[in-house]
Design an enzyme around this catalytic site. Sequence first.
Site, short mmCIF file in Angstrom:
data_model
loop_
_atom_site.label_atom_id
_atom_site.label_comp_id
_atom_site.label_asym_id
_atom_site.label_seq_id
_atom_site.Cartn_x
_atom_site.Cartn_y
_atom_site.Cartn_z
CG HIS A 267 -1.99 0.49 1.13
ND1 HIS A 267 -1.75 2.49 1.15
CD2 HIS A 267 -3.18 0.88 0.52
CE1 HIS A 267 -3.16 2.75 1.30
NE2 HIS A 267 -4.46 2.12 0.68
CG ASP A 321 -8.07 -4.11 -3.18
OD1 ASP A 321 -7.45 -2.94 -3.58
OD2 ASP A 321 -9.29 -4.27 -3.34
C1 SDX Z 1 -6.15 -0.10 -3.07
O1 SDX Z 1 -4.36 4.41 -1.74
C2 SDX Z 1 -5.10 3.97 -1.90
O2 SDX Z 1 -5.68 4.11 -0.91
C3 SDX Z 1 -5.89 2.96 -2.21
C4 SDX Z 1 -6.69 2.12 -1.57
C5 SDX Z 1 -8.45 2.73 -1.31
O3 SDX Z 1 -8.65 2.26 -0.09
O4 SDX Z 1 -8.43 3.46 -2.06
O5 SDX Z 1 -6.95 1.75 -0.44
C6 SDX Z 1 -7.44 1.07 -2.60
O6 SDX Z 1 -5.77 0.40 -4.08
C7 SDX Z 1 -5.39 -0.98 -2.03
C8 SDX Z 1 -4.22 -1.19 -2.99
C9 SDX Z 1 -4.32 -2.81 -4.21
N1 SDX Z 1 -3.53 -2.82 -4.78
C10 SDX Z 1 -2.74 -3.91 -4.71
O7 SDX Z 1 -2.94 -4.57 -3.70
C11 SDX Z 1 -2.18 -4.71 -6.54
C12 SDX Z 1 -0.22 -4.71 -5.52
N2 SDX Z 1 0.07 -3.60 -4.82
C13 SDX Z 1 0.84 -3.06 -5.46
O8 SDX Z 1 1.01 -2.99 -6.54
C14 SDX Z 1 1.27 -1.69 -4.81
O9 SDX Z 1 1.96 -2.29 -3.17
C15 SDX Z 1 0.93 -0.34 -4.77
C16 SDX Z 1 0.38 0.15 -6.15
C17 SDX Z 1 0.00 -0.39 -4.21
C18 SDX Z 1 1.78 0.43 -4.55
O10 SDX Z 1 2.60 0.39 -4.58
P1 SDX Z 1 4.09 1.95 -4.02
O11 SDX Z 1 3.14 3.04 -2.87
O12 SDX Z 1 4.03 3.08 -5.44
O13 SDX Z 1 4.89 1.11 -4.52
P2 SDX Z 1 6.36 0.69 -5.00
O14 SDX Z 1 5.63 0.22 -5.84
O15 SDX Z 1 7.27 1.58 -4.85
O16 SDX Z 1 6.71 -0.69 -4.20
C19 SDX Z 1 8.03 -0.55 -3.43
C20 SDX Z 1 8.69 -1.58 -2.85
C21 SDX Z 1 9.22 -2.32 -4.37
O17 SDX Z 1 10.03 -3.39 -4.30
P3 SDX Z 1 11.55 -2.73 -4.78
O18 SDX Z 1 11.79 -2.44 -6.28
O19 SDX Z 1 11.69 -1.43 -3.77
O20 SDX Z 1 12.58 -3.65 -4.42
O21 SDX Z 1 7.46 -2.56 -2.13
C22 SDX Z 1 7.21 -4.12 -3.46
C23 SDX Z 1 7.97 -3.40 -4.73
O22 SDX Z 1 8.32 -4.53 -5.63
N3 SDX Z 1 6.33 -4.04 -3.26
C24 SDX Z 1 5.30 -5.60 -4.27
C25 SDX Z 1 3.96 -5.07 -3.33
N4 SDX Z 1 3.80 -3.97 -3.26
C26 SDX Z 1 5.35 -3.57 -3.49
N5 SDX Z 1 6.46 -6.94 -3.38
C27 SDX Z 1 4.99 -7.44 -3.98
N6 SDX Z 1 4.20 -7.97 -3.96
C28 SDX Z 1 3.81 -6.59 -3.95
N7 SDX Z 1 2.36 -6.55 -3.65
#
Ligand code: SDX
Length: 384
Positions: A267, A321
């Site tokens: 998140h 989710d």
């Molecule tokens: C919602 O914003 C809100 O409030 C949204 C929400 C709402 O109520 O409106 O809460 C609803 O959208 C919840 C999120 C649903 N999305 C997912 O479940 C999709 C999977 N999650 C990710 O794609 C990610 O966690 C995000 C997009 C939600 C947030 O990502 P960020 O803040 O942009 O962080 P990032 O993508 O830069 O990740 C940081 C690190 C990375 O590793 P490094 O490259 O630094 O080594 O964390 C890792 C990412 O690879 N990472 C994950 C991961 N999420 C982040 N690794 C594995 N699985 C994941 N799900």
Amino acid sequence: MTTATAPNAPILDKGLANTIAAETQMSFIDGSKGVLEYVGYDIDSLARNSTFEEVVFLLWNRRLPKRAELDSFTAELRREYDLPAGAWKLLVEMPRDAAPMHALRTLVSALSLFDAEADDNSPDANRRKAIRLVAKTPALIANFDRHRKGKSLVKPDSTHSIANSFLSMLNGAAPTDAVARALDVCLILHADHGLNASTFAARVTISTLSDLYSAMVTAIGTLKGPLHGGANEEVMVMLNEIESMDRVEPYIRGKLARKDRIMGFGHRVYKALDPRAGYLKTFAKQVAADTGNMHLYEMSTRIEQIMAAEVASKGIYPNVDFYSATTYHSIGIDLDLFTCMFAMSRIAGWSGHCIEQLDGNKLIRPMADYTGPHALRYQPIEKR
Ligand code: SDX
């Protein structure tokens, strides 16, 4: 080349992760502690004690209603459940193979064609439109699903709650109290969440003094993405792909090894457990047990265990989710309707934020850092 930035010089903040773009009195998130409050009330206490209709009143009026106020607000919503005749006609013209979120985006947009106040941005008109949007979205979703399955349309039942009326339309039969309550709690948990991507998108749209329906269309399109509201469907896709408990570990470890994102985890704000996920986990277990879907819940908890060991140190925990997928599936919602469920609830938050944005509005227009060439001489095409 990086240049030292003068004080107050604009800075590039990719994804706006460290930018406060608005003030709000609707929901508060403490990402480090895993706290979510709607107007100061903890999400857990609202999920246990409130209803979706009461939460909508709370978000829009910044206080909990008295009994008479809730009764009057509920009656106002119920008067607006039905769709304009033209919207019913359009609904049955929709391609049956249309993706539900495309259908919802189109049908919400169509509602504006039958609303004489569509372009009236006064607070009173926007409040009436917000009521219509929250009240009518269930009929749009449920009856599109009936239409695509070749079933007859079912009108909303204005003697019941939004959750109950939705399920009656969707299934053509009254839900059990337990199933209706399960959906009501899901609607409470998804109603608002600070300046998430779809809410920000809605605010950008209304900040140009466009209209509330246009802002909702923007928000629905933004929510659809799998990094945002679309993740709940992707969680179910993942559970279906895994199929059985013995395949959980190799599947998850394989994805982590490939640096794939595990849907339903991580998140932008929460670096502790999303409190909605915590509540939904308990709820999912109860609903899964009641409906013979414990295998989904058990696979989910196994995924959570592996992720806790591998990535919790990076602040990656289940988000809203992850367990909503098992809950929606267990109460009989089709996988490709999960994100529509999210939208059916969040339309309350989106419209509340739009009304809040217009109170002291400023056009939302950030900058882009231009990194292209300058001062090129135009060459006639023969000389290029
Ligand atoms: C919602 O914003 C809100 O409030 C949204 C929400 C709402 O109520 O409106 O809460 C609803 O959208 C919840 C999120 C649903 N999305 C997912 O479940 C999709 C999977 N999650 C990710 O794609 C990610 O966690 C995000 C997009 C939600 C947030 O990502 P960020 O803040 O942009 O962080 P990032 O993508 O830069 O990740 C940081 C690190 C990375 O590793 P490094 O490259 O630094 O080594 O964390 C890792 C990412 O690879 N990472 C994950 C991961 N999420 C982040 N690794 C594995 N699985 C994941 N799900």
